[in-house]
Motif scaffolding. Structure first.
Motif, PDB file in Angstrom:
ATOM      1  N   ALA A  85       8.225  10.672  12.525  1.00  0.00           N
ATOM      2  CA  ALA A  85       9.115  10.094  11.529  1.00  0.00           C
ATOM      3  C   ALA A  85       8.280   8.748  11.024  1.00  0.00           C
ATOM      4  O   ALA A  85       7.436   8.334  11.462  1.00  0.00           O
ATOM      5  CB  ALA A  85      10.369   9.467  12.338  1.00  0.00           C
ATOM      6  N   ASP A  86       8.720   8.377   9.949  1.00  0.00           N
ATOM      7  CA  ASP A  86       8.025   7.094   9.224  1.00  0.00           C
ATOM      8  C   ASP A  86       9.019   6.228   8.968  1.00  0.00           C
ATOM      9  O   ASP A  86       8.592   4.679   9.266  1.00  0.00           O
ATOM     10  CB  ASP A  86       7.588   7.642   7.776  1.00  0.00           C
ATOM     11  CG  ASP A  86       6.288   8.437   7.804  1.00  0.00           C
ATOM     12  OD1 ASP A  86       6.658   9.745   8.025  1.00  0.00           O
ATOM     13  OD2 ASP A  86       5.395   8.149   7.892  1.00  0.00           O
ATOM     14  N   ARG A  87      10.414   6.475   9.169  1.00  0.00           N
ATOM     15  CA  ARG A  87      11.252   5.246   9.318  1.00  0.00           C
ATOM     16  C   ARG A  87      12.659   5.922   9.472  1.00  0.00           C
ATOM     17  O   ARG A  87      12.922   6.831   9.147  1.00  0.00           O
ATOM     18  CB  ARG A  87      11.823   4.544   7.908  1.00  0.00           C
ATOM     19  CG  ARG A  87      12.551   3.300   7.953  1.00  0.00           C
ATOM     20  CD  ARG A  87      12.643   2.612   6.770  1.00  0.00           C
ATOM     21  NE  ARG A  87      11.528   2.304   5.918  1.00  0.00           N
ATOM     22  CZ  ARG A  87      11.241   0.880   5.332  1.00  0.00           C
ATOM     23  NH1 ARG A  87      12.066   0.039   5.404  1.00  0.00           N
ATOM     24  NH2 ARG A  87      10.116   0.855   4.575  1.00  0.00           N
ATOM     25  N   ALA A 123      13.466   9.511   7.824  1.00  0.00           N
ATOM     26  CA  ALA A 123      12.615   9.903   6.911  1.00  0.00           C
ATOM     27  C   ALA A 123      11.284  10.622   7.378  1.00  0.00           C
ATOM     28  O   ALA A 123      10.558   9.698   8.474  1.00  0.00           O
ATOM     29  CB  ALA A 123      12.331   8.667   6.080  1.00  0.00           C
ATOM     30  N   ASN A 124      10.897  11.611   7.038  1.00  0.00           N
ATOM     31  CA  ASN A 124       9.448  12.220   7.584  1.00  0.00           C
ATOM     32  C   ASN A 124       9.140  12.873   6.473  1.00  0.00           C
ATOM     33  O   ASN A 124       9.424  12.730   5.371  1.00  0.00           O
ATOM     34  CB  ASN A 124       9.772  13.103   8.835  1.00  0.00           C
ATOM     35  CG  ASN A 124       8.388  13.307   9.526  1.00  0.00           C
ATOM     36  OD1 ASN A 124       7.733  12.457   9.858  1.00  0.00           O
ATOM     37  ND2 ASN A 124       8.464  14.624   9.507  1.00  0.00           N
ATOM     38  N   LYS A 125       7.748  13.641   6.438  1.00  0.00           N
ATOM     39  CA  LYS A 125       7.146  14.340   5.562  1.00  0.00           C
ATOM     40  C   LYS A 125       8.260  15.350   4.880  1.00  0.00           C
ATOM     41  O   LYS A 125       9.002  15.781   5.560  1.00  0.00           O
ATOM     42  CB  LYS A 125       6.060  14.939   6.370  1.00  0.00           C
ATOM     43  CG  LYS A 125       5.034  15.668   5.273  1.00  0.00           C
ATOM     44  CD  LYS A 125       4.609  14.606   4.267  1.00  0.00           C
ATOM     45  CE  LYS A 125       3.985  13.592   4.631  1.00  0.00           C
ATOM     46  NZ  LYS A 125       3.772  12.465   3.389  1.00  0.00           N
ATOM     47  N   ILE A 126       7.960  15.367   3.584  1.00  0.00           N
ATOM     48  CA  ILE A 126       8.698  16.031   2.688  1.00  0.00           C
ATOM     49  C   ILE A 126       8.641  17.731   3.580  1.00  0.00           C
ATOM     50  O   ILE A 126       7.608  18.292   3.881  1.00  0.00           O
ATOM     51  CB  ILE A 126       8.253  16.353   1.553  1.00  0.00           C
ATOM     52  CG1 ILE A 126       9.083  16.954   0.489  1.00  0.00           C
ATOM     53  CG2 ILE A 126       6.684  16.855   1.051  1.00  0.00           C
ATOM     54  CD1 ILE A 126      10.494  16.237  -0.134  1.00  0.00           C
ATOM     55  N   SER A 139       0.814  -1.253   0.004  1.00  0.00           N
ATOM     56  CA  SER A 139      -0.096   0.042   0.028  1.00  0.00           C
ATOM     57  C   SER A 139       0.842   1.215   0.127  1.00  0.00           C
ATOM     58  O   SER A 139       0.534   2.230  -0.635  1.00  0.00           O
ATOM     59  CB  SER A 139      -0.894  -0.009   1.162  1.00  0.00           C
ATOM     60  OG  SER A 139      -0.174  -0.329   2.458  1.00  0.00           O
ATOM     61  N   ARG A 140       1.999   1.369   0.921  1.00  0.00           N
ATOM     62  CA  ARG A 140       2.898   2.437   0.828  1.00  0.00           C
ATOM     63  C   ARG A 140       4.103   2.063   1.410  1.00  0.00           C
ATOM     64  O   ARG A 140       4.434   1.154   2.191  1.00  0.00           O
ATOM     65  CB  ARG A 140       2.524   3.535   1.880  1.00  0.00           C
ATOM     66  CG  ARG A 140       0.978   4.167   1.510  1.00  0.00           C
ATOM     67  CD  ARG A 140       0.617   5.411   2.291  1.00  0.00           C
ATOM     68  NE  ARG A 140       1.516   6.674   2.046  1.00  0.00           N
ATOM     69  CZ  ARG A 140       1.304   7.540   2.850  1.00  0.00           C
ATOM     70  NH1 ARG A 140       0.533   7.607   3.953  1.00  0.00           N
ATOM     71  NH2 ARG A 140       2.144   8.633   2.670  1.00  0.00           N
ATOM     72  N   PRO A 141       5.117   2.508   0.785  1.00  0.00           N
ATOM     73  CA  PRO A 141       6.717   1.798   0.964  1.00  0.00           C
ATOM     74  C   PRO A 141       7.399   2.623   2.148  1.00  0.00           C
ATOM     75  O   PRO A 141       8.379   2.053   2.406  1.00  0.00           O
ATOM     76  CB  PRO A 141       6.988   2.427  -0.657  1.00  0.00           C
ATOM     77  CG  PRO A 141       6.632   3.481  -0.808  1.00  0.00           C
ATOM     78  CD  PRO A 141       5.117   3.459  -0.234  1.00  0.00           C
TER      79      PRO A 141
END
Ligand SMILES: CSC[C@H]1O[C@H](OP(=O)(O)O)[C@H](O)[C@@H]1O
Length: 350
Positions: A238-240, A248-251, A90-92
């Motif tokens: 954070a997302d990863r 990694a987080n939102k642009i 669904s999302r990477p």
């Protein structure tokens, strides 16, 4: 059958119901998912979004996948692998998705002798446990993070790392909530967060509902309010998070980190250990999702750019570890060198 309900999602016996975050703050409407395919769509289309929320949602999607199975028992394993693979597609970027699915799959693999009904009940209990644990984890993150918030601080945040990005309470907004609960007076500045506007639509909505002082700004105003002295610290989600602390987080987060460094402002990531991916050595290895150009060329149904204009829409960016003051987790605040401090936090969980 069991039930569970939070601001973000509700599990009701044979379906999971999401508040439709695409419609907030204008409408509070809900999307009901009765199959794993529908949960896949809800994650992919960002009906539900936010790393921990995505993980919890996929866990319930896995339960629905088990419920759908009507074939011969010897075909169940292949069916559940297909369910996991579909939801994983669904999302990477948010590693919580894969963390949750692997946890559900491990449980499935460890229960070969259960009847189908017993298997469903076992998986359902695990999905609810993932959701309940997330709320407690976020409260622990909040308590740990509140220690870096002083009374009167101005806090800048980006995107939505709140209750809506988790099962409840939030990570970055959990830090803010905990500080307020301790009686600290804080002023929150919320980046609108183009192009999907999670800050304008979700963070300001959440904080106003919680009666927390929030000022909405455009993303391009962050540097100026830092220069004006309005901001004492930056706290984002954070997302990863890679093993070395690259996050990694939102642009737009990377730009905030550069601005914070330029102005000598502490920059914190708030995230559960389920967002740390120790198999990822550094930020170069984190897959960055690219989303539709329509998110840039339109606001809702309104076109704001010429038809056919070239676009580039990376949904995340990576902030290097050496620009991060601390990573606030449920186990405490990790400080550089993160390859040591994060690994130690995992040791303390086993
Ligand atoms: C607590 S995780 C929140 C994290 O997820 C958001 O991404 P998206 O809205 O695309 O799912 C953003 O990166 C937030 O910081």
């Amino acid at each position: 059958m069991a039930r569970f309900k939070s601001i973000t999602l509700e599990w009701r016996e044979d379906r999971v119901i999401f508040i439709d975050q695409r419609k907030l703050p204008i409408e509070e409407v809900y999307v009901e998912c009765k199959t794993h395919e529908e949960v896949y769509g809800a994650i992919k289309d960002m009906v539900v979004r936010g790393a921990p929320a995505i993980g919890a949602s996929a866990a319930f999607g896995y339960v629905l996948g088990a419920m759908e199975f009507k074939k011969k028992p010897e075909e169940l394993a292949a069916h559940m692998k297909a369910v996991k693979d579909r939801l994983a597609g669904s999302r990477p970027t948010a590693v919580n998705l894969f963390w949750a699915l692997e946890r559900m799959e491990r449980l499935f693999a460890s229960t070969p002798s259960l009847s189908h009904d017993e298997l469903i009940k076992t998986l359902e209990r695990e999905a609810i446990a993932i959701s309940r644990e997330d709320i407690l984890t976020n409260m622990a993150i909040g308590m740990n993070g509140a220690s870096v918030v002083r009374d009167g601080d101005g806090i800048l945040t980006h995107c939505n790392a709140g209750a809506l990005a988790t099962v409840d309470y939030g990570t970055a907004l959990g830090v803010i909530r905990s500080a307020v609960e301790m009686g600290k007076r804080v002023r929150v500045y919320a980046d609108e967060t183009r192009p999907y506007l999670q800050g304008a639509r979700l963070t300001s909505w959440e904080l106003m509902k919680s009666c927390i002082d929030v000022t909405l700004i455009c993303d391009n105003m962050a540097g100026w309010i830092m220069k004006k002295g309005y901001v004492n610290l930056v706290v984002v989600g954070a997302d990863r998070i890679a093993a070395n602390g690259d996050s990694a987080n939102k642009i737009g987060t990377y730009s905030l980190a550069i601005l914070a460094q330029k102005h000598g402002i502490p920059f914190y990531i708030a995230a559960p250990l389920s967002t740390v991916d120790l198999s990822c050595n550094n930020g170069e290895e984190i897959p960055i999702e690219e989303r539709s150009h329509r998110e840039i060329t339109h606001i809702g149904e309104i076109r704001i750019a010429p038809e056919g204009v070239k676009c580039y829409n990376p949904a995340f960016d990576v902030t290097p570890w050496n620009m991060i003051t601390g990573i606030i987790t449920e186990k405490g605040i990790a400080r550089p060198p993160y390859d040591v401090s994060l690994a130690k936090m995992f040791e303390s969980t086993h």
